[in-house]
Design a protein around this motif. Structure first.
Motif, PDB file in Angstrom:
ATOM      1  N   ARG A  97     -12.874  93.707  -0.610  1.00 48.87           N
ATOM      2  CA  ARG A  97     -13.473  92.887   0.452  1.00 48.87           C
ATOM      3  C   ARG A  97     -14.969  93.145   0.564  1.00 48.87           C
ATOM      4  O   ARG A  97     -15.744  92.212   0.786  1.00 48.87           O
ATOM      5  CB  ARG A  97     -12.772  93.153   1.782  1.00 48.87           C
ATOM      6  N   ALA A  98     -15.380  94.385   0.420  1.00 49.54           N
ATOM      7  CA  ALA A  98     -16.803  94.710   0.531  1.00 49.54           C
ATOM      8  C   ALA A  98     -17.592  94.045  -0.600  1.00 49.54           C
ATOM      9  O   ALA A  98     -18.688  93.523  -0.375  1.00 49.54           O
ATOM     10  CB  ALA A  98     -17.005  96.222   0.513  1.00 49.54           C
ATOM     11  N   LYS A  99     -17.044  94.049  -1.801  1.00 47.51           N
ATOM     12  CA  LYS A  99     -17.746  93.455  -2.939  1.00 47.51           C
ATOM     13  C   LYS A  99     -17.980  91.956  -2.739  1.00 47.51           C
ATOM     14  O   LYS A  99     -18.984  91.424  -3.208  1.00 47.51           O
ATOM     15  CB  LYS A  99     -16.958  93.681  -4.236  1.00 47.51           C
ATOM     16  N   THR A 100     -17.070  91.293  -2.051  1.00 48.04           N
ATOM     17  CA  THR A 100     -17.219  89.848  -1.861  1.00 48.04           C
ATOM     18  C   THR A 100     -18.051  89.480  -0.634  1.00 48.04           C
ATOM     19  O   THR A 100     -18.456  88.331  -0.498  1.00 48.04           O
ATOM     20  CB  THR A 100     -15.841  89.162  -1.743  1.00 48.04           C
ATOM     21  N   ASP A 115     -12.181 112.146   9.913  1.00 45.88           N
ATOM     22  CA  ASP A 115     -13.357 112.358   9.062  1.00 45.88           C
ATOM     23  C   ASP A 115     -12.963 112.365   7.585  1.00 45.88           C
ATOM     24  O   ASP A 115     -13.750 111.960   6.729  1.00 45.88           O
ATOM     25  CB  ASP A 115     -14.076 113.656   9.441  1.00 45.88           C
ATOM     26  N   GLU A 116     -11.740 112.794   7.280  1.00 47.09           N
ATOM     27  CA  GLU A 116     -11.265 112.791   5.888  1.00 47.09           C
ATOM     28  C   GLU A 116     -11.112 111.358   5.383  1.00 47.09           C
ATOM     29  O   GLU A 116     -11.515 111.040   4.261  1.00 47.09           O
ATOM     30  CB  GLU A 116      -9.926 113.541   5.766  1.00 47.09           C
ATOM     31  N   GLN A 117     -10.523 110.484   6.202  1.00 48.20           N
ATOM     32  CA  GLN A 117     -10.374 109.082   5.807  1.00 48.20           C
ATOM     33  C   GLN A 117     -11.751 108.424   5.665  1.00 48.20           C
ATOM     34  O   GLN A 117     -11.986 107.648   4.748  1.00 48.20           O
ATOM     35  CB  GLN A 117      -9.518 108.312   6.819  1.00 48.20           C
ATOM     36  N   THR A 118     -12.645 108.775   6.566  1.00 46.23           N
ATOM     37  CA  THR A 118     -14.014 108.253   6.511  1.00 46.23           C
ATOM     38  C   THR A 118     -14.679 108.678   5.202  1.00 46.23           C
ATOM     39  O   THR A 118     -15.311 107.858   4.521  1.00 46.23           O
ATOM     40  CB  THR A 118     -14.832 108.757   7.718  1.00 46.23           C
ATOM     41  N   ALA A 119     -14.559 109.947   4.840  1.00 47.70           N
ATOM     42  CA  ALA A 119     -15.161 110.461   3.601  1.00 47.70           C
ATOM     43  C   ALA A 119     -14.558 109.757   2.380  1.00 47.70           C
ATOM     44  O   ALA A 119     -15.279 109.423   1.434  1.00 47.70           O
ATOM     45  CB  ALA A 119     -14.970 111.971   3.502  1.00 47.70           C
ATOM     46  N   GLN A 120     -13.254 109.527   2.407  1.00 49.55           N
ATOM     47  CA  GLN A 120     -12.587 108.829   1.306  1.00 49.55           C
ATOM     48  C   GLN A 120     -13.128 107.403   1.167  1.00 49.55           C
ATOM     49  O   GLN A 120     -13.432 106.951   0.062  1.00 49.55           O
ATOM     50  CB  GLN A 120     -11.071 108.802   1.542  1.00 49.55           C
ATOM     51  N   ALA A 121     -13.275 106.713   2.288  1.00 51.45           N
ATOM     52  CA  ALA A 121     -13.796 105.342   2.270  1.00 51.45           C
ATOM     53  C   ALA A 121     -15.230 105.314   1.745  1.00 51.45           C
ATOM     54  O   ALA A 121     -15.583 104.474   0.907  1.00 51.45           O
ATOM     55  CB  ALA A 121     -13.723 104.735   3.669  1.00 51.45           C
ATOM     56  N   ALA A 122     -16.063 106.227   2.219  1.00 49.26           N
ATOM     57  CA  ALA A 122     -17.453 106.281   1.760  1.00 49.26           C
ATOM     58  C   ALA A 122     -17.522 106.568   0.262  1.00 49.26           C
ATOM     59  O   ALA A 122     -18.329 105.967  -0.454  1.00 49.26           O
ATOM     60  CB  ALA A 122     -18.223 107.338   2.548  1.00 49.26           C
ATOM     61  N   SER A 123     -16.676 107.450  -0.206  1.00 49.47           N
ATOM     62  CA  SER A 123     -16.638 107.779  -1.627  1.00 49.47           C
ATOM     63  C   SER A 123     -16.256 106.551  -2.458  1.00 49.47           C
ATOM     64  O   SER A 123     -16.861 106.287  -3.498  1.00 49.47           O
ATOM     65  CB  SER A 123     -15.645 108.921  -1.864  1.00 49.47           C
ATOM     66  N   GLN A 124     -15.272 105.801  -1.999  1.00 46.61           N
ATOM     67  CA  GLN A 124     -14.855 104.576  -2.698  1.00 46.61           C
ATOM     68  C   GLN A 124     -16.008 103.568  -2.749  1.00 46.61           C
ATOM     69  O   GLN A 124     -16.242 102.939  -3.785  1.00 46.61           O
ATOM     70  CB  GLN A 124     -13.647 103.935  -2.013  1.00 46.61           C
ATOM     71  N   MET A 125     -16.710 103.435  -1.639  1.00 44.70           N
ATOM     72  CA  MET A 125     -17.821 102.480  -1.575  1.00 44.70           C
ATOM     73  C   MET A 125     -18.942 102.900  -2.540  1.00 44.70           C
ATOM     74  O   MET A 125     -19.479 102.063  -3.276  1.00 44.70           O
ATOM     75  CB  MET A 125     -18.369 102.383  -0.148  1.00 44.70           C
ATOM     76  N   SER A 127     -18.677 104.756  -5.208  1.00 45.67           N
ATOM     77  CA  SER A 127     -18.190 104.588  -6.582  1.00 45.67           C
ATOM     78  C   SER A 127     -18.214 103.129  -7.017  1.00 45.67           C
ATOM     79  O   SER A 127     -18.348 102.829  -8.200  1.00 45.67           O
ATOM     80  CB  SER A 127     -16.760 105.126  -6.707  1.00 45.67           C
ATOM     81  N   ALA A 128     -18.085 102.214  -6.041  1.00 39.68           N
ATOM     82  CA  ALA A 128     -18.093 100.778  -6.344  1.00 39.68           C
ATOM     83  C   ALA A 128     -19.516 100.226  -6.434  1.00 39.68           C
ATOM     84  O   ALA A 128     -19.705  99.027  -6.632  1.00 39.68           O
ATOM     85  CB  ALA A 128     -17.308 100.023  -5.275  1.00 39.68           C
ATOM     86  N   GLY A 129     -20.529 101.097  -6.277  1.00 35.46           N
ATOM     87  CA  GLY A 129     -21.908 100.656  -6.450  1.00 35.46           C
ATOM     88  C   GLY A 129     -22.692 100.423  -5.171  1.00 35.46           C
ATOM     89  O   GLY A 129     -23.843 100.001  -5.229  1.00 35.46           O
ATOM     90  N   PHE A 130     -22.094 100.701  -4.031  1.00 38.36           N
ATOM     91  CA  PHE A 130     -22.830 100.554  -2.776  1.00 38.36           C
ATOM     92  C   PHE A 130     -23.721 101.784  -2.614  1.00 38.36           C
ATOM     93  O   PHE A 130     -23.260 102.917  -2.661  1.00 38.36           O
ATOM     94  CB  PHE A 130     -21.866 100.376  -1.597  1.00 38.36           C
ATOM     95  N   GLN A 131     -25.019 101.534  -2.440  1.00 48.15           N
ATOM     96  CA  GLN A 131     -26.006 102.604  -2.518  1.00 48.15           C
ATOM     97  C   GLN A 131     -26.322 103.265  -1.180  1.00 48.15           C
ATOM     98  O   GLN A 131     -26.782 104.404  -1.150  1.00 48.15           O
ATOM     99  CB  GLN A 131     -27.301 102.047  -3.105  1.00 48.15           C
ATOM    100  N   CYS A 132     -26.109 102.570  -0.088  1.00 43.06           N
ATOM    101  CA  CYS A 132     -26.544 103.054   1.226  1.00 43.06           C
ATOM    102  C   CYS A 132     -25.356 103.151   2.173  1.00 43.06           C
ATOM    103  O   CYS A 132     -25.200 102.340   3.093  1.00 43.06           O
ATOM    104  CB  CYS A 132     -27.607 102.121   1.802  1.00 43.06           C
ATOM    105  N   VAL A 133     -24.501 104.133   1.936  1.00 46.76           N
ATOM    106  CA  VAL A 133     -23.284 104.299   2.724  1.00 46.76           C
ATOM    107  C   VAL A 133     -23.363 105.607   3.508  1.00 46.76           C
ATOM    108  O   VAL A 133     -23.697 106.647   2.949  1.00 46.76           O
ATOM    109  CB  VAL A 133     -22.027 104.320   1.815  1.00 46.76           C
ATOM    110  N   SER A 134     -23.060 105.534   4.794  1.00 46.38           N
ATOM    111  CA  SER A 134     -23.076 106.714   5.642  1.00 46.38           C
ATOM    112  C   SER A 134     -21.720 106.899   6.307  1.00 46.38           C
ATOM    113  O   SER A 134     -21.130 105.941   6.811  1.00 46.38           O
ATOM    114  CB  SER A 134     -24.157 106.577   6.722  1.00 46.38           C
ATOM    115  N   GLU A 135     -21.248 108.136   6.295  1.00 44.40           N
ATOM    116  CA  GLU A 135     -19.990 108.482   6.962  1.00 44.40           C
ATOM    117  C   GLU A 135     -20.297 108.734   8.436  1.00 44.40           C
ATOM    118  O   GLU A 135     -21.107 109.596   8.766  1.00 44.40           O
ATOM    119  CB  GLU A 135     -19.391 109.751   6.356  1.00 44.40           C
ATOM    120  N   LEU A 136     -19.649 107.991   9.318  1.00 46.19           N
ATOM    121  CA  LEU A 136     -19.862 108.149  10.754  1.00 46.19           C
ATOM    122  C   LEU A 136     -18.922 109.246  11.255  1.00 46.19           C
ATOM    123  O   LEU A 136     -17.717 109.040  11.383  1.00 46.19           O
ATOM    124  CB  LEU A 136     -19.616 106.822  11.470  1.00 46.19           C
TER     125      LEU A 136
END
Length: 182
Positions: A97-100, A115-125, A127-136
């Motif tokens: 969804r983020a890519k589209t 925070d673990e789920q947040t870190a996992q989501a940020a890591s996925q983003m 890895s998918a090429g999103f350059q400016c991702v912050s874990e809240l």
């Protein structure tokens, strides 16, 4: 008479040259002084790999619209309550969804159930090429604790008063409440 006239013209030219030279030196000194001054214009907090809810709140209060907040919790939890303006993107659909829908250079704040789920989501983003991702950090509960605006079914049943988003006013109101005798 011509001799006096020439002397006056020479003196006038010397005065003009001296004034021009002094003006140039003053301008040069002013420019150097400006360069030496520290930056005094306040700026909002920038994006960090991990951000506190206060960082995000400060940035929003600055009126910086160039960011996106993603909630990666399940849809029912999102519908119950979330950070105002957050987009729902459950973890299992996140990258597709983020890519589209998002630019890879967009500032993105991500939060999840933990925070673990947040870190996992940020890591996925990332890895998918999103350059400016912050874990809240702290997610939705931390956001509510600092008085950030929220929306959702559960949130609308108990909306804050007019001062509800002003933490300082809430603290003052609590301090001014009469104390119960024990």
């Amino acid at each position: 008479m011509d001799n006096i006239q020439n002397k006056i013209e020479d003196a006038s030219k010397k005065v003009a040259d001296t004034v021009e030279s002094a003006t140039n030196k003053v301008e040069e000194t002013i420019l150097k002084a400006k360069d030496a001054l520290p930056e005094v214009t306040p700026t909002p907090p920038g994006l960090k790999p991990q951000s506190s809810v206060s960082d995000l709140k400060a940035r929003l209060e600055w009126g910086e619209p160039a960011l996106t907040i993603l909630d990666v919790r399940d849809r029912d939890t999102f519908n119950n309550g979330h950070i105002m303006g957050a987009m729902p993107m459950p973890l299992e659909e996140l990258v597709d969804r983020a890519k589209t829908s998002l630019q890879p250079t967009r500032d993105i704040y991500v939060y999840g159930e933990s925070d673990e789920q947040t870190a996992q989501a940020a890591s996925q983003m990332r890895s998918a090429g999103f350059q400016c991702v912050s874990e809240l950090k702290g997610g939705f509960p931390a956001w509510k604790a600092v008085g950030g605006p929220t929306e959702g079914v559960a949130e609308s049943t108990n909306p804050p008063g007019p001062e509800g988003y002003n933490v300082l006013s809430e603290v003052k109101n609590e301090a001014n409440k009469p104390k119960a005798n024990m």
